[in-house]
Each structure stands twice: as C-alpha cells, then as structure tokens.
Design an enzyme around this catalytic site. Structure first.
Site: not given
Ligand code: TTP
Ligand code: MG
Length: 393
Positions: A17, A112
């Site tokens: 991820d 991921e």
């Molecule tokens: P995530 O993998 O949930 O979050 P992240 O990569 O930004 O942070 P981390 O994994 O380190 O906790 O989501 C991946 C991408 O998806 C994120 O960069 C932006 C998008 N996204 C949204 O647009 N809205 C959301 O509510 C979430 C959770 C993610």
């Molecule tokens: Mg992420």
C-alpha cells in the site's frame, strides 16, 4: 541456513500500500513540496480531502475530511487539486513492477494490492528480504515509498502493511497474532465499519482479542451467523480467501545488474545459464510454460536492447531456455570493448500446463524437474544451480 526453511505457514501473502499516495506523487514531482504538509483533494467550498501527506496528518488532516476543516486545521498547508493522469501512470508502473515478484497479483485499489508468495519461499533468502526488495524496486523505479506486510493470509497481510506506516515492512507470523493483533481495536478488523464496531462495543468487545475469545452464539445473535463467523475467524487469524488474480502476469523473468560490467562473452553466457535456471523454476512454480523467450541486454552506456524468439513448442525447462537465450545473445552484435551492465531473460506467451505434450513426451523431463524442484524447495534454491552465481539485482 536461510530463514525460508523455517517458514512453515501454508500460504504467504504480501500486501502493499503506497504511503499517502496522491500527496507523495505531488511531493515527488515538486521539490518545494517535500517535507511540507501537502493536502490533495477537491478545492471548491464543498470539496473533501483525498489524502494528506504525513506532515499534514500531524495537524489532524485526513482523507474524507471537508476541505474547509483541513484549511482551518492546517492554515500553512499546500492545497492541491487532483491530477489523476499522473497518479494512474504511477499506479500502472507499480503494478507492472509487482509482476517481478509474483505471478499472482490482486489489485485492490489504485495504490494497493496482494501478491501471493505461496511456494516461492525457496526464491528468497527470507520473507523480510523479499519484502525489502519489493520496497526498493518501487522506490528505485518511481521515487515513491510503499509499505509492505507479509503474513499467512489476506487479512493479516493487509493489517501488517498498515502497522508500521509510513515506510513500513512488517512480517506477521502465526505466533505473533496474540501479541500483535489481539490488542488492536475491533475497527481494525477488515470489513468492520462504524456500525458493526458500535454493535461489537455494545457487547463489550473492544479489541480483536475480545472478538477472538467471544462466544460465537452471542456474537451471531447480534451480527447474524455469517458476519459473526467471519469476524470470529478473522480475529483468530483465520482467512482462507484466495488471492484472486485479475490478470495473469504477461511474462515471467529475472534480470541481473552486475556490480562490475561484464566484458567477456563466456562470463555473460555463464550468467545466462544461471538466469535460465531461475526463469525455468519460476515458470514451473507458476505451473506454466512460455512460448517466447526474450533476452534483455543493457550496455555500459545504459542503451538497452531486447531480442526474442518464439519457439516451435512452449517450454519450462532450464536448458531449452538457456539455449534460446544463448542463441539470441550470440546473434547480438556486441560493440567491441563494450561492457554489459545488465542481462535478463523472460518467458511469455503462456499456454498453460501441459500444452502440446500430446506431440512430445515430456514425462521423463517433468520427473527430473519435479525432483530438482523438490530439492530446491527443501534446501533453498542454490542447492541445484547451473552457471554463474547470483549477484545483487
Ligand atoms: P489510501 O491508501 O487509503 O491512503 P494514502 O495512500 O493516501 O495513505 P496511506 O496509505 O499512507 O495511509 O488511499 C490511496 C489514495 O486514494 C489516496 O492517496 C487518495 C485516494 N483516496 C481518496 O481519494 N479518498 C479517500 O477517502 C481515500 C481513503 C483515498
Ligand atoms: Mg495508500
């Protein structure tokens, strides 16, 4: 003694991820944003935060928060609109890279996915080393940081990748469940949203360990038998769901960047013999055969060439792969005095197991390779090896 001989779980699954994915791409592409709170999302009055860099998270900014709240919490932040074209390009690059590490990949979202590593333990010095190689490959190719979790099933792998974020690498073994997983809150059970969490709390079940020890009947009365059973199993570290490959790897290969450029053909051919052994084994482990063999050569000036040959019959045998790669190599006009920086062999054009064997009796060879692969699996891949030794890739 390599660690893989001690790894006894029936399956090994990796979950990767990307860290603060959209924000990380922005920070990579603009030096001024690095080390600073970056918030990406809808910038209109009613917009929401897609993600926040870890610097911004310290101000309490997180995904799905109204942008107005984020601006209030982090007035000095850098607020950026989303640029999906760049995020998808990075995502495609990352998933393509993952094909090097497993032929069975299940993407979960843009940043991921799961890799099934079952049966590949013999290809690695250790699970931790393999996880680190995945992280290094992503960083080298994209300049982005990924967190990786490796565990005996999907739930534990997904949980593991999150445990040491950002820049995490966590291996969860069956013996770690009570110490590491049970103290976590029920909300960390995959699939438990706010509603289910509230129902579990009403039963005074606060941690995953509480759910693991809960009476199944009481749990079923509150959640229904299916969900109760599922969560009870997850809490006990049981999750039989397979990695569902959406697409098969288009090629299986291995390449080596040499510490010092190779300057003689014999040495290059010895490396090809080694690589062919690696590719043959990977094909057999994936239960497949390749119809096309490709040779990749990178010279000291970084110019890169590929040559391929489609065989009359598909193969998963080291010596046939080697002979084809060597033939391609011998036909390659190597400029005199030029060093070779990298050699790679890959197989593609998979026909599935046993294709064409009607016309060719492969039983004897298959028996031989079953014996060799059995040894490799038991004693590590270096027990039966042709050609030159491995170098860091
Ligand atoms: P995530 O993998 O949930 O979050 P992240 O990569 O930004 O942070 P981390 O994994 O380190 O906790 O989501 C991946 C991408 O998806 C994120 O960069 C932006 C998008 N996204 C949204 O647009 N809205 C959301 O509510 C979430 C959770 C993610
Ligand atoms: Mg992420």
């Amino acid at each position: 003694m390599t660690e893989n001989r001690n790894e006894t779980a029936a399956r090994w699954i990796a979950h990767f991820d990307m860290d603060s994915f959209f924000a990380a791409v922005e920070q990579r592409d603009n030096e001024d944003y690095r080390g600073r709170p970056v918030i990406v999302g809808g910038l209109s009055a009613r917009g929401v935060v897609s993600t926040a860099s870890y610097e911004a998270r310290r101000y309490g900014v997180h995904s799905a928060m109204p942008m107005t709240t984020a601006r209030r919490r982090c007035p000095g932040g850098i607020f950026l609109p989303r640029d999906f074209a760049r995020y998808s390009a990075a995502s495609r690059q990352i998933f393509a890279l993952m094909e090097q590490f497993s032929p069975r990949i299940e993407p979960l979202s843009i940043d991921e996915g799961f890799l099934d590593l079952t049966g590949m333990e013999g290809l690695m010095t250790s699970l931790a080393d393999y996880g680190q190689r995945i992280k290094d490959a992503v960083h080298d190719a994209t300049g982005l940081v990924v967190s990786v979790g490796i565990a005996p099933n999907k739930f534990l792998a997904k949980l593991a990748s999150d445990l040491e974020k950002p820049d995490g690498l966590t291996i969860l073994r069956p013996g770690d469940i009570s110490r590491v997983v049970w103290p976590l809150p029920v909300s960390r059970l995959w699939g438990v949203g706010q509603k289910t969490a509230e129902r579990l709390l009403a039963l005074r079940l606060h941690t995953i360990g509480d759910v693991a020890a809960a009476d199944l009947k009481t749990l079923a009365a509150r959640l229904g038998p299916r969900l109760a059973n599922h969560l009870h199993e997850l809490a006990n570290g049981i999750d039989d769901r397979p990695v569902e490959t959406v697409y098969e790897a288009k090629s299986i290969g291995r390449e080596i960047t040499f510490e010092r450029d190779i300057r003689c053909r014999e040495e290059a051919e010895a490396q090809l013999l080694y690589l062919a052994g690696q590719v043959g084994w990977r094909l057999r482990r994936a239960g497949t055969r390749a119809r096309t063999i490709q040779l990749k050569i990178r010279l000291q000036d970084f110019s890169t060439y590929t040559r391929r040959k489609t065989l009359p019959e598909d193969t998963c045998y080291d010596e046939e792969i080697y002979e084809t790669a060597r033939e391609l190599f011998r036909a390659f006009p190597l400029p005199p005095g030029t060093g070779i920086r990298l050699l790679g062999i890959s197989g593609s054009g998979f026909d599935g197991p046993g294709a064409l064997s009607l016309f060719r009796d492969t039983r004897k060879k298959d028996r031989l390779y079953t014996a060799i692969d059995g040894l490799k699996k038991r004693f590590g891949e270096d027990i039966v090896r042709h050609g030159a030794g491995p170098e860091p890739s």
